[in-house]
Design an enzyme around this catalytic site. Structure first.
Site, mmCIF file in Angstrom:
data_model
loop_
_atom_site.group_PDB
_atom_site.id
_atom_site.type_symbol
_atom_site.label_atom_id
_atom_site.label_comp_id
_atom_site.label_asym_id
_atom_site.label_seq_id
_atom_site.Cartn_x
_atom_site.Cartn_y
_atom_site.Cartn_z
ATOM 1 N N GLY A 223 1.003 -1.305 0.050
ATOM 2 C CA GLY A 223 -0.020 -0.050 -0.064
ATOM 3 C C GLY A 223 0.900 1.068 0.077
ATOM 4 O O GLY A 223 0.583 2.123 -0.773
ATOM 5 N N ARG A 224 1.815 1.385 0.812
ATOM 6 C CA ARG A 224 2.636 2.710 0.866
ATOM 7 C C ARG A 224 3.460 2.805 -0.334
ATOM 8 O O ARG A 224 4.293 3.921 -0.539
ATOM 9 C CB ARG A 224 3.536 2.379 2.169
ATOM 10 C CG ARG A 224 4.373 1.388 2.384
ATOM 11 C CD ARG A 224 4.803 1.230 3.666
ATOM 12 N NE ARG A 224 5.668 0.027 4.068
ATOM 13 C CZ ARG A 224 5.064 -1.178 4.443
ATOM 14 N NH1 ARG A 224 3.831 -1.242 4.645
ATOM 15 N NH2 ARG A 224 6.003 -2.181 4.652
ATOM 16 N N GLU A 309 6.677 2.439 8.591
ATOM 17 C CA GLU A 309 5.981 1.059 8.782
ATOM 18 C C GLU A 309 6.671 -0.035 8.084
ATOM 19 O O GLU A 309 6.705 -1.241 8.104
ATOM 20 C CB GLU A 309 4.668 1.439 7.745
ATOM 21 C CG GLU A 309 3.484 0.136 7.852
ATOM 22 C CD GLU A 309 2.303 0.686 7.271
ATOM 23 O OE1 GLU A 309 1.383 0.785 8.006
ATOM 24 O OE2 GLU A 309 2.284 0.862 5.801
ATOM 25 N N HIS A 340 10.758 26.072 14.462
ATOM 26 C CA HIS A 340 10.466 26.664 15.667
ATOM 27 C C HIS A 340 9.577 25.586 16.460
ATOM 28 O O HIS A 340 8.969 25.897 17.399
ATOM 29 C CB HIS A 340 9.167 27.956 15.291
ATOM 30 C CG HIS A 340 9.952 28.914 14.604
ATOM 31 N ND1 HIS A 340 10.790 29.964 15.164
ATOM 32 C CD2 HIS A 340 9.951 29.204 13.232
ATOM 33 C CE1 HIS A 340 11.249 30.677 14.239
ATOM 34 N NE2 HIS A 340 10.610 30.385 12.861
ATOM 35 N N LYS A 468 -5.726 -3.656 14.131
ATOM 36 C CA LYS A 468 -7.204 -3.603 13.428
ATOM 37 C C LYS A 468 -8.023 -4.746 13.933
ATOM 38 O O LYS A 468 -9.243 -4.679 14.328
ATOM 39 C CB LYS A 468 -6.914 -3.753 11.957
ATOM 40 C CG LYS A 468 -6.201 -2.539 11.225
ATOM 41 C CD LYS A 468 -6.177 -2.967 9.921
ATOM 42 C CE LYS A 468 -5.463 -1.669 8.867
ATOM 43 N NZ LYS A 468 -5.167 -2.147 7.439
#
Length: 502
Positions: A223-224, A309, A340, A468
């Protein structure tokens, strides 16, 4: 072989000048000994051992070629599916005319973060030709806001899920489909659904979608790593075939560099080798990635997902051995605002952090002076991290300003920055689809090689899957008000919810 201090490839320049010789030598040695080969990514070699699959995301780039019959068949399929998808998109955009389209994009994780990152960056260069409403969360307010901003009569729903089982996506799809059915009728609403998935059978089963409303990827693409496949349809809808083709061209050129260059001389290889050296030899736990320009504002979450992941593992790739050191925790943000937030930690924390900086040489707007100031900040941070400024230098400077020696000595220690914080500086020649494609492919390849160096599988994510599974069990307990079988900690949380959730 000497370690290169700069590498120019695919419109990017990588500067490795702010690394120590020990780190560079360590990276070179470990890369030279690595048995894995870049060419494994375009062959039938099983790289994802826990799922017994090759890793074929590179084959989804336009122009990619496999090294054997199965990989070439995969490349042919993926590129044919891209053409079918691009033709379909062109037809939908033409039919919409001047009013344009509302795209309800339902994805999660790798089916959303890289697409959103690129949509944000490309929108700086080119006005999107449709309105995209992004929904990834189970927070009901998110989908309510997306649907409120869209008009049913011009809306399409994209269900973007490799497995077609992702809980967030399926639940949001049910809500969106009901909304669309209320607006244009149930039958017509089902004709406005599109599935992007590697599980066409489940898309047909769940929503009754015909083949012309399903665009397929492959199980061998994680998926990634999937934005180059059918999962990236939203970029075609927003920016058109020419822009997305340029995106692929940049990635393909980075692929060619990676596939044709020894790992110890390639840009992705050396990035991976250095990161591995800082984790294993020097014990540094944290990587910072600073990207200079608001065009990159959605890139940090994608890079964090890609790296953590993939590299957050503690078991060897064959599943037989524990791994005691793996990828770094990743913090990331957009410069100059990120200076910052956590940059104080980079400069003066007791444990050093290693750093990567991405900046664009050519401005993408008309404010040249401001762009030069932006780049000066990026370079200034890199120099301050590497060269630092010791207490003695500060004390001399403060005394020259009139401070007493005692007060200057105290103040100098607060101001001192030790330096020695290494960084890789990554220049993009300009902000364009081509250069963005090259940048993302660079990070993909770097992630894979780093996983190989740790001896882990960078293509699975079983920790995510466990969470999940437990979420489904806990939801059932919430609905039934029966905590039997849950952990004591979670059962106690459910007791709280029973009295406070109404």
């Amino acid at each position: 072989m000497p370690t290169p201090k700069t590498i120019d490839t695919a419109g990017l320049r990588l500067e490795f000048t702010r690394h120590g010789e020990q780190a560079l030598a360590t990276a070179l040695k470990t890369l030279a000994a690595l048995p894995n080969k870049a060419q494994d990514l375009v062959s039938k070699t099983v790289l994802n051992g826990s799922e017994n699959r090759p890793a074929w995301h590179v084959l989804s780039r336009l122009g990619a070629k496999g090294l054997d019959a199965p990989s070439q068949a995969a490349a042919d399929f993926l590129q044919a599916e891209f053409t079918r998808m691009a033709d379909w998109v062109d037809q939908r955009v033409e039919e919409a005319g001047a009013e344009g389209l509302d795209i309800i994009h339902l994805g999660a994780g790798g089916s959303e973060t890289p697409m959103l990152a690129l949509h944000t960056a490309l929108s700086v260069l080119q006005t999107p030709r449709c309105r995209v409403h992004w929904v990834a969360n189970l927070d009901g307010a998110t989908i309510d806001a997306a649907l409120a901003a869209a008009k049913p009569e011009r809306s399409w729903i994209i269900i973007n899920s490799k497995s077609f089982r992702t809980q967030e996506v399926m639940r949001n799809a049910d809500i969106a489909l009901r909304w669309l059915g209320d607006g244009i009728g149930t039958d017509k609403a089902r004709q406005r659904l599109v599935a992007l998935t590697a599980n066409a059978e489940l898309a047909l089963q769940r929503f009754g979608l015909p083949a012309n409303q399903i665009f397929r990827s492959l199980p061998e693409i994680g998926g990634r790593f999937s934005l180059w496949s059918a999962h990236g349809m939203v970029l075609l809808l927003a920016f058109g075939r020419e822009t997305v083709t340029q995106l692929h061209a940049g990635a393909h050129d980075m692929d060619q560099h990676f596939l044709s260059t020894p790992l110890e001389s390639s840009a992705p290889g050396l990035m991976a080798g250095l990161s591995h050296a800082y984790r294993v030899r020097f014990g540094l736990p944290l990587l910072s990635i600073g990207l200079y320009g608001d065009a990159f504002s959605r890139m940090p979450l994608y890079l964090q997902q890609l790296l953590m992941e993939s590299l957050g593992k503690s078991t060897s790739a064959d599943g037989m051995q524990p791994v005691h050191v793996s990828g770094p925790a990743v913090i990331s943000g957009v410069g100059t605002p990120v200076q910052h937030t956590y940059f104080q930690l980079l400069h003066q924390a007791a444990v050093p952090v290693f750093h990567e900086i991405v900046a664009v040489a050519h401005p993408w707007h008309r404010h040249l002076r401001e762009h030069m100031a932006l780049l000066a900040n990026a370079l200034g941070q890199a120099d301050a991290l590497w060269n630092g400024k010791d207490a003695s230098s500060w004390q001399t400077e403060l005394m020259a300003q009139g401070m007493s020696p005692e007060a200057a000595a105290r103040a100098a220690h607060h101001r001192a920055c030790p330096g020695g914080r290494p960084s890789t500086f990554i220049w993009m020649e300009r902000l364009s689809a081509y250069h963005l494609g090259a940048l993302l492919a660079l990070y993909e390849h770097r992630t894979v090689v780093e996983g190989w160096l740790y001896g882990i599988n960078p293509f699975d994510q079983w920790g995510v899957e466990l969470g999940k599974t437990l979420a489904t069990k806990i939801e059932n307990a919430l609905l039934s008000q029966n905590a039997q079988g849950l952990s004591p900690e979670t059962a106690a949380s459910l007791d709280y919810l029973r009295t406070h959730s109404n």
